[in-house]
Design an enzyme around this catalytic site. Structure first.
Site, mmCIF file in Angstrom:
data_model
loop_
_atom_site.group_PDB
_atom_site.id
_atom_site.type_symbol
_atom_site.label_atom_id
_atom_site.label_comp_id
_atom_site.label_asym_id
_atom_site.label_seq_id
_atom_site.Cartn_x
_atom_site.Cartn_y
_atom_site.Cartn_z
ATOM 1 N N TRP A 325 0.841 -1.207 0.000
ATOM 2 C CA TRP A 325 0.000 0.000 0.000
ATOM 3 C C TRP A 325 0.879 1.261 0.000
ATOM 4 C CZ3 TRP A 325 -0.201 4.146 3.327
ATOM 5 C CH2 TRP A 325 -1.284 5.012 3.202
ATOM 6 N N HIS A 326 2.026 1.176 0.699
ATOM 7 C CA HIS A 326 2.878 2.359 0.819
ATOM 8 C C HIS A 326 3.513 2.761 -0.509
ATOM 9 C CE1 HIS A 326 2.611 1.453 5.116
ATOM 10 N NE2 HIS A 326 2.840 2.730 5.276
ATOM 11 N N GLY A 327 3.742 1.828 -1.367
ATOM 12 C CA GLY A 327 4.340 2.210 -2.640
ATOM 13 C C GLY A 327 4.650 1.021 -3.507
ATOM 14 N N PHE A 484 2.372 8.384 -1.080
ATOM 15 C CA PHE A 484 1.605 7.136 -1.009
ATOM 16 C C PHE A 484 0.158 7.365 -1.440
ATOM 17 C CE2 PHE A 484 4.723 6.574 2.653
ATOM 18 C CZ PHE A 484 5.708 6.170 1.786
#
Lengths: 484, 338
Positions: A325-327, A484
């Site tokens: 999800w963060h990247g 993000f």
């Protein structure tokens, strides 16, 4: 528009003043216009993505409201999931996917290349798609009623204080507040302003100052060894916390000025005593999102029995996806994997650790035990942020390896000790940790508020100028979580 | 309840504004960068000799005006082409002074994205720079923030300057200038350039500057890397805004019949090697050449970057000459200009 920009310092007081000046009936329109303006000041055309997501989820919500059973609701939920995750996949993960597939094709001698998209990652895309997805899932589960007012629903999706970096609000918390008639409350003005000021302190005095040092080390991964690398990574853990929690504080402070309470996103995570404790305190709106909408939905039974190993696999899957999800980078996947695996180990060894501590008598000295637990948890966190900060997995391993090469320890130590900026940053971190510790015990805000007016005002005014003088003002830096 | 509250809020804001004005004025009048730069402004206005050479640029400009006659060294710390343009415009259009030649320092760092995005000492520059025009040219509203900062919040983010000013007030007192150049007698005027850390409260007059640059080559390489990693960040070279303003300087000089001498200052071998490993130096200079080639008033291009590759003892650090180096360099320059 950054929170730490001149534009925002003009924008938000104007919006708040107009908010109270106009009739309650039209406030949603004002906030919606302000939110779209806020987002469009970055890249105007990407507002279409928010609008698309809004319209689809509004429609899906209404249809699910009309459909009686879960079975009838399901197609609309699927529509919402496909559209939102589709937007996310297309704009955030497609190039990551194509890049890796092309490498694989190359290795397999397949002469086909998936084209790369020449697009910029829309700011805050992971936040607002997750927020609106939570609405659809809650409506599906019957936890929230469908919102019939399109404007108000659009505002829920795009409410500017939390649009680009959270907290990821639940519909049952935010939507009713957007409907309520809010009257001006002086207490909200005071407490909201204090929260924003604290956020600015964390962002421009601590996070941005640390960021300069961390960037200088991580810009040349192969060149630094030993103490500077260790220090930069340790400081990055503080930078990450200060930067992100500052955003949340400013977002919550701005919303509070309008009488709206956004959820708490951080609860002193750096003093967590275990990894489980850490994730209960860090980015709470995201971890609870994954817990409620993913982890609880994953199958935990084999046959008719709940199996522990299944739950453990589910934890790892959840954290892998949370990392992703963060990247769109292997580093974030690895970050998630480390935390997932360590959380399982934390769970598996909990009883044996307890017994061990009892046997060696550490439980009789709770202060020491707590301090050790905090230290170990923080060390694990620092180790994992090597992956969070570096640009690639290879770079992360180079940095880890270089951390333990102490060719010139004395010189490095001397360089660090004479670097005024680092020493000052460490002093500020100490001040922050003390303030958080004190606040948890005696409520620092109330303690100051109880002082005589001359002293109270001196503290407030002194702190405002402290932030202005000691903040990194000339080199305006984006919030880390914007990416993000 | 609300009336009382509003009165309190108003009073609080008034106290805040008053404290801000006070702090702003303290900074503008007592802080070292303003003292240095304003002293130079006053000194320049009093200069009434023939002005054959006016040298401008950042701290790389170490033209010793004792050696180069009829010259004025008008450098200021961290100055970029935007600031140089507006200051030169002021000189040519407002002061009635006209140099025959402008010596402009054109080191690579002056063309980099860092120099183009980093505006320091705005409380001084606000009297010259048209930040609103800059915002339009740069297409970046942060230039307006620089204006606000310079006008009303000069102290913001500048805590080190307060400390530095104490050094000046306690240890140095009045600044000595000779045609803009700070004479190196006992080196006290170089106090704030001490490489170990800006503004260390110590007796600068007894400091041995010749020991500032390490004898050990590997240590020189380490320091060179440290420094060039700060200045040579990713981005376009030359920076778009700086290229525009560089050309504006050349146009301004052409319009006022001022000859331009472009100059690359000496650097250490280690520093140059490190910079070359980060960016394509010659390719960038070719791009810069395409800009100034169109201007016949650019009469000389002097490249001294490798002049002292074998003389590390002439440097404070990788890209700054010390007083001895400045002396040797100016002698060389004088020979060339004769």
């Amino acid at each position: 528009m950054l929170f730490n920009s001149l534009e925002y310092l003009i924008f938000f007081p104007v919006v708040v003043a107009l908010y109270y000046a106009i009739n309650h009936k039209w406030r949603w329109l004002l906030l919606l216009a302000a939110s779209y303006f806020f987002y469009m000041s970055w890249k105007a055309e990407y507002v279409i993505l928010i609008m698309a997501s809004t319209i689809v989820d509004y429609y899906a919500g209404l249809q699910m409201g009309k459909a009686g059973s879960r079975k009838k609701k399901k197609p609309y939920l699927v529509l919402s999931i496909i559209v939102n995750l589709g937007i996310l996949a297309g704009f955030k993960y497609f190039n990551f996917f194509s890049e890796n597939m092309n490498v694989l094709f190359g290795d397999l001698n397949i002469f086909y290349r998936i084209p790369e998209l020449k697009i910029l990652l829309p700011v805050g895309i992971s936040f607002y798609t997750f927020q609106t997805l939570s609405y659809s899932i809650d409506v599906y589960r019957g936890l929230t009623k469908p919102e019939k007012h399109l404007g108000r629903f659009a505002l829920y999706v795009s409410y500017f204080p939390q649009l680009v970096a959270g907290p990821i609000e639940r519909s049952y918390n935010l939507l009713p507040q957007l409907q309520e008639k809010k009257t001006f409350n002086p207490q909200n003005l005071i407490s909201g302003s204090k929260l924003m000021l604290w956020g600015f302190f964390k962002k421009i005095v601590i996070a941005d100052r640390i960021g300069i040092y961390v960037s200088s080390i991580y810009a040349n991964p192969g060149e630094h060894t030993g103490l500077p690398v260790m220090l930069a990574t340790t400081l990055f853990a503080f930078q990450l916390y200060c930067d992100f929690s500052a955003y949340t504080d400013i977002a919550r402070g701005t919303a509070r000025l309008m009488g709206i309470d956004l959820m708490r996103n951080f609860n002193r995570p750096l003093i967590a005593r275990s990894l489980t404790d850490f994730w209960n305190r860090w980015h709470i709106s995201l971890t609870t999102w994954f817990r409620d909408y993913l982890y609880f939905s994953l199958p935990d039974k084999v046959g008719k029995k709940v199996r522990v190993w299944r739950l453990q696999v589910n934890i790892i899957i959840t954290f892998l996806l949370m990392g992703l999800w963060h990247g769109a980078n292997w580093t974030f996947l690895f970050f998630g994997l480390i935390h997932g695996v360590l959380l399982v180990l934390d769970d598996l060894t909990r009883e044996s650790r307890k017994a061990f501590f009892q046997n060696i008598g550490l439980t009789r000295i709770p202060y020491l035990l707590n301090s050790l637990s905090i230290l170990v948890t923080f060390t694990i966190l620092v180790f994992s942020v090597y992956f969070f900060r570096a640009a690639s997995i290879q770079e992360s391993f180079i940095m880890i390896k270089n951390s333990f090469i102490f060719d010139d320890f004395r010189q490095s130590l001397f360089d660090i000790l004479k670097d005024n900026e680092i020493m000052f940053a460490i002093l500020q971190i100490t001040l922050l940790l003390w303030a958080e510790w004190y606040h948890a015990r005696k409520n620092l805000v109330k303690v100051i508020a109880a002082k005589p007016i001359w002293l109270r005002w001196s503290i407030y005014i002194g702190f405002i100028f402290y932030v202005l003088i000691f903040g990194i003002i000339n080199r305006q830096q984006e919030f880390i979580y914007f990416q993000f | 309840m609300h009336r009382r509250f509003y009165i309190r809020v108003l009073t609080f804001i008034m106290v805040l504004v008053a404290a801000n004005i006070l702090l702003d004025q303290v900074y503008k009048n007592f802080v070292v960068h303003n003292i240095l730069n304003n002293s130079k402004d006053e000194d320049f206005l009093e200069y009434d000799d023939t002005l054959t050479y006016l040298s401008m640029g950042n701290s790389h400009n170490t033209v010793n005006t004792y050696i180069l006659e009829n010259s004025y060294n008008y450098f200021s710390p961290a100055e970029n082409f935007v600031q140089t343009y507006y200051k030169l415009k002021y000189i040519l259009e407002e002061t009635g002074k006209k140099p025959e030649n402008l010596i402009l320092f054109t080191d690579l760092s002056a063309f980099g994205p860092r120099a183009g995005n980093y505006f320091e000492h705005n409380s001084y520059w606000v009297k010259y720079v048209d930040f609103f025009e800059l915002a339009r040219i740069k297409d970046d509203r942060s230039a307006i923030l620089n204006w606000v900062e310079g006008r009303f919040f000069s102290y913001a983010g500048n805590y080190r300057d307060f400390k530095l000013s104490l050094v000046y007030l306690i240890k140095i007192g009045k600044l000595e200038l000779h045609n803009g150049y700070r004479p190196p007698r006992n080196f006290k005027n170089f106090a704030y350039e001490r490489p170990e850390g800006v503004g260390i409260l110590s007796d600068e007059s007894s400091y041995d500057w010749s020991s500032a640059i390490p004898v050990d080559s590997s240590e020189r390489i380490r320091r060179a890397r440290q420094k060039s990693s700060i200045y040579f960040v990713d981005g376009a070279y030359p920076d778009r805004t700086l290229a525009i303003y560089f050309e504006k300087i050349l146009q301004l000089c052409r319009n006022h019949n001022v000859n331009v001498i472009l100059l690359r200052a000496p650097v250490t071998k280690e520093y140059f090697q490190d910079v070359s490993s980060r960016i394509p130096v010659e390719e960038i200079y070719e791009r810069i050449e395409k800009i100034y080639a169109r201007y016949p008033n650019v009469i000389k291009v002097l490249d001294y970057h490798d002049l002292y590759f074998d003389h590390p003892e002439y440097f404070f650090d990788g890209d700054h000459l010390n007083p001895k180096g400045a002396e040797e360099f100016t002698k060389e320059l004088r020979k060339e200009l004769k």
